[in-house]
Design an enzyme around this catalytic site. Structure first.
Site, short mmCIF file in Angstrom:
data_model
loop_
_atom_site.label_atom_id
_atom_site.label_comp_id
_atom_site.label_asym_id
_atom_site.label_seq_id
_atom_site.Cartn_x
_atom_site.Cartn_y
_atom_site.Cartn_z
N GLY A 1 0.82 -1.22 0.00
CA GLY A 1 0.00 0.00 0.00
C GLY A 1 0.85 1.26 0.00
O GLY A 1 1.52 1.56 -0.97
N ILE B 1 3.46 1.92 1.84
CA ILE B 1 4.86 1.74 2.25
C ILE B 1 5.76 1.66 1.02
O ILE B 1 5.44 0.93 0.09
CB ILE B 1 5.03 0.44 3.07
CG1 ILE B 1 4.06 0.41 4.24
CG2 ILE B 1 6.46 0.30 3.57
CD1 ILE B 1 4.06 -0.92 4.96
N GLU C 1 -13.53 -7.06 3.61
CA GLU C 1 -14.69 -7.03 2.72
C GLU C 1 -15.78 -7.97 3.24
O GLU C 1 -15.53 -8.79 4.12
CB GLU C 1 -14.25 -7.45 1.32
CG GLU C 1 -13.28 -6.44 0.74
CD GLU C 1 -12.88 -6.74 -0.68
OE1 GLU C 1 -13.61 -7.46 -1.37
OE2 GLU C 1 -11.82 -6.24 -1.07
N ASP D 1 -4.54 -12.99 -1.06
CA ASP D 1 -4.03 -11.63 -1.28
C ASP D 1 -2.54 -11.57 -0.94
O ASP D 1 -1.73 -11.02 -1.70
CB ASP D 1 -4.85 -10.67 -0.40
CG ASP D 1 -4.28 -9.26 -0.34
OD1 ASP D 1 -4.74 -8.42 -1.12
OD2 ASP D 1 -3.39 -9.02 0.50
N LYS E 1 1.19 -10.87 -3.18
CA LYS E 1 2.22 -9.90 -2.78
C LYS E 1 3.55 -10.61 -2.55
O LYS E 1 4.62 -10.05 -2.82
CB LYS E 1 1.78 -9.16 -1.52
CG LYS E 1 0.57 -8.27 -1.77
CD LYS E 1 -0.04 -7.78 -0.46
CE LYS E 1 -1.26 -6.89 -0.71
NZ LYS E 1 -1.99 -6.59 0.52
N GLY F 1 -5.43 1.97 2.19
CA GLY F 1 -6.09 3.26 2.42
C GLY F 1 -5.93 4.15 1.20
O GLY F 1 -4.95 4.06 0.47
N1 LIG Z 1 -7.84 0.19 -1.31
C1 LIG Z 1 -6.61 0.02 -0.93
O1 LIG Z 1 -6.22 0.43 0.16
C2 LIG Z 1 -5.62 -0.68 -1.83
C3 LIG Z 1 -4.30 -0.85 -1.38
C4 LIG Z 1 -3.37 -1.44 -2.24
C5 LIG Z 1 -3.77 -1.89 -3.49
N2 LIG Z 1 -5.08 -1.74 -3.88
C6 LIG Z 1 -5.46 -2.22 -5.20
O2 LIG Z 1 -5.86 -1.12 -5.99
C7 LIG Z 1 -6.86 -1.54 -6.91
C8 LIG Z 1 -8.08 -0.64 -6.74
O3 LIG Z 1 -8.57 -0.80 -5.42
P1 LIG Z 1 -9.62 0.21 -4.79
O4 LIG Z 1 -9.65 -0.07 -3.34
O5 LIG Z 1 -9.36 1.59 -5.25
O6 LIG Z 1 -10.97 -0.35 -5.45
P2 LIG Z 1 -12.35 0.43 -5.60
O7 LIG Z 1 -12.51 1.44 -4.53
O8 LIG Z 1 -13.38 -0.62 -5.79
O9 LIG Z 1 -12.14 1.22 -6.97
C9 LIG Z 1 -12.12 0.62 -8.21
C10 LIG Z 1 -12.76 1.61 -9.17
O10 LIG Z 1 -12.59 1.10 -10.48
C11 LIG Z 1 -13.80 1.31 -11.15
N3 LIG Z 1 -13.94 0.37 -12.24
C12 LIG Z 1 -14.17 -0.95 -12.19
N4 LIG Z 1 -14.22 -1.46 -13.43
C13 LIG Z 1 -14.03 -0.44 -14.26
C14 LIG Z 1 -13.98 -0.32 -15.65
N5 LIG Z 1 -14.18 -1.38 -16.44
N6 LIG Z 1 -13.78 0.89 -16.20
C15 LIG Z 1 -13.61 1.97 -15.41
N7 LIG Z 1 -13.63 1.94 -14.08
C16 LIG Z 1 -13.84 0.74 -13.52
C17 LIG Z 1 -14.88 1.14 -10.11
O11 LIG Z 1 -16.03 1.81 -10.58
P3 LIG Z 1 -17.45 1.77 -9.81
O12 LIG Z 1 -17.34 2.88 -8.82
O13 LIG Z 1 -18.43 2.01 -10.89
O14 LIG Z 1 -17.56 0.41 -9.18
C18 LIG Z 1 -14.25 1.81 -8.90
O15 LIG Z 1 -14.53 3.18 -8.84
C19 LIG Z 1 -7.12 -3.01 -6.62
O16 LIG Z 1 -6.34 -3.79 -7.49
C20 LIG Z 1 -6.62 -3.17 -5.19
O17 LIG Z 1 -6.20 -4.50 -4.91
C21 LIG Z 1 -6.01 -1.15 -3.06
#
Ligand SMILES: NC(=O)c1ccc[n+]([C@@H]2O[C@H](COP(=O)([O-])OP(=O)(O)OC[C@H]3O[C@@H](n4cnc5c(N)ncnc54)[C@H](OP(=O)(O)O)[C@@H]3O)[C@@H](O)[C@H]2O)c1
Length: 380
Positions: free
Chosen positions: A118, A120, A174, A185, A189, A286
């Site tokens: 994330g 870090i 989740e 997950d 990593k 985050g």
């Molecule tokens: N959250 C964290 O803290 C974190 C940390 C490290 C890594 N990650 C990684 O970062 C990535 C994103 O995570 P997130 O937490 O940001 O997820 P998220 O909040 O669910 O955001 C994903 C976004 O992508 C959009 N989306 C999905 N399919 C799409 C498409 N075909 N075209 C355009 N937009 C699309 C979604 O739209 P809708 O709003 O319409 O659903 C949503 O707004 C993941 O791979 C996750 O593993 C996340």
């Protein structure tokens, strides 16, 4: 330098906010979303081709998650000569060799610091350490959800179910927590971190994994009596010219650095032949922390700082040379192990060291007759 962000969720919005608030010399020209947001009509597009065909956009940042359409978008961007930053561990661990090769063939950079750790700067510092050192081992806590659960079970003597519910209520887990609590997950990593550390494209499916789904308050009480703290650890290294890589609950001395990692925090440590142990600690998830990591990758690209070295080959983890003792709790009888406790909370401490490969095979066997069995490696 102009960039596009794919996905306006936690990470995508975090990266946009950081760029808007700071003086990075970066500009977010377009955001790909699935629906329009009021007041953002000039910047949001629902059509990826608006980004792909825009010659001004030099960096594409993927924060959609999942394999498809992230894979198609990232591949197309690389082929179009655009640099890519991805937060997506699933995409990067699955297509590590292919996407790295595609970036090199097209003379662009592929970076993915936010995918593991994330906020870090774990992967960037792993890459940096390797510039003048060789990595002997990595050991990390890279999943905030499971650390939050284990921390609360240990500190507040909660049951697994109550600690999981707390993680869900706090927004760390989740509704379906399987990928976190079963270790999937973390496995991704682990594969990404080990690939960088040892210059290979490590097959994610070869990484032995055991999660914390079946840990109980009774297990935690037994660990306390032993003076141990349980963490879901990533371990990878080289022994007998074999790359070992695995994810398993691990009992650490209560005075160790890792045992002090609280709540949903993460830690990534490397052992370099020259530098010794180096550790990087902070928020492993985050919106702003992960968005910040994405922006740091974008700045590195802008400044011409290279990413991960090219993998020399593909490789599978071989855990037959790495061994330690184990804690095993099961109602099934296990031949050849010394039982130190009987009754309802029956558990075993292995007298001898078992290889990681042996233990994971044995656990699969035990769980055929006792699906709730739990084991943890004993280190330190
Ligand atoms: N959250 C964290 O803290 C974190 C940390 C490290 C890594 N990650 C990684 O970062 C990535 C994103 O995570 P997130 O937490 O940001 O997820 P998220 O909040 O669910 O955001 C994903 C976004 O992508 C959009 N989306 C999905 N399919 C799409 C498409 N075909 N075209 C355009 N937009 C699309 C979604 O739209 P809708 O709003 O319409 O659903 C949503 O707004 C993941 O791979 C996750 O593993 C996340």
């Amino acid at each position: 330098m102009k960039a596009a962000i794919l996905g306006y969720g936690n990470v995508g919005k975090g990266a946009c906010d950081i760029i808007a608030q700071s003086n990075t010399g970066l500009e977010v020209k377009r955001i790909l979303a699935r629906r329009m947001r009021p007041g953002m009509e000039d910047i949001i597009t629902l059509d990826f081709n608006d980004i792909l065909n825009d010659p001004e956009i030099e960096i594409v940042c993927e924060a959609i998650g999942g394999l498809s359409p992230a894979y198609q978008y990232v591949s197309a961007a690389l082929k179009a000569g655009k640099h890519v930053v991805s937060a997506n561990k699933e995409l990067i661990s699955h297509y590590y060799a292919e996407l790295n090769a595609l970036a090199r063939e097209n003379g662009v950079c592929l970076r993915f610091a936010p995918s593991s750790g994330g906020g870090i700067p774990w992967l960037p510092n792993l890459i940096r350490a390797k510039r003048c050192d060789s990595i002997e081992e990595i050991s990390c806590i890279l999943n905030g959800t499971t650390n939050y659960i284990l921390y609360n079970m240990t500190e507040k003597s909660l049951s697994f179910e109550t600690a999981l519910k707390g993680a869900q209520d706090a927004g760390y887990a989740e509704a379906d927590p399987s990928a976190d609590i079963d270790g999937e997950d973390t496995r991704r990593k682990c594969a990404i971190s080990a690939s960088i550390a040892f210059d290979v494209a490590l097959d994610e499916n070869s990484v032995d994994v055991f999660g914390i789904r079946h840990i109980t308050a009774g297990d935690i009480a037994a660990f306390k009596e032993m003076g141990k703290v349980c963490k879901l650890m990533v371990k990878a290294g080289v022994k007998d010219e074999k790359i070992y890589a695995y994810v398993e609950p691990t009992l650490l001395s209560s005075s160790s650095l890792e045992s002090a990692v609280p709540l949903n925090y993460n830690i990534g440590s490397l052992v370099g032949r020259s530098i010794g142990k180096l550790s990087f600690y902070g928020q492993g998830a985050g919106s702003l922390p992960t968005g910040s990591s994405m922006v740091q990758d974008m700045i590195d690209i802008k400044e011409g700082i290279s990413g991960a070295p090219a993998p020399r080959s593909t490789a599978k983890a071989d855990n037959s040379a790495e061994s330690h003792r184990y804690y095993i709790r099961t109602s099934a009888s296990v031949k050849g192990l010394r039982s130190i406790s009987d009754g309802d909370s029956k558990f075993y401490i292995t007298d001898e060291e078992y290889t990681v490969a042996e233990m994971h095979e044995m656990a699969a066997e035990i769980r055929k007759s006792d699906p709730n069995a739990f084991f943890a490696g004993i280190c330190g």
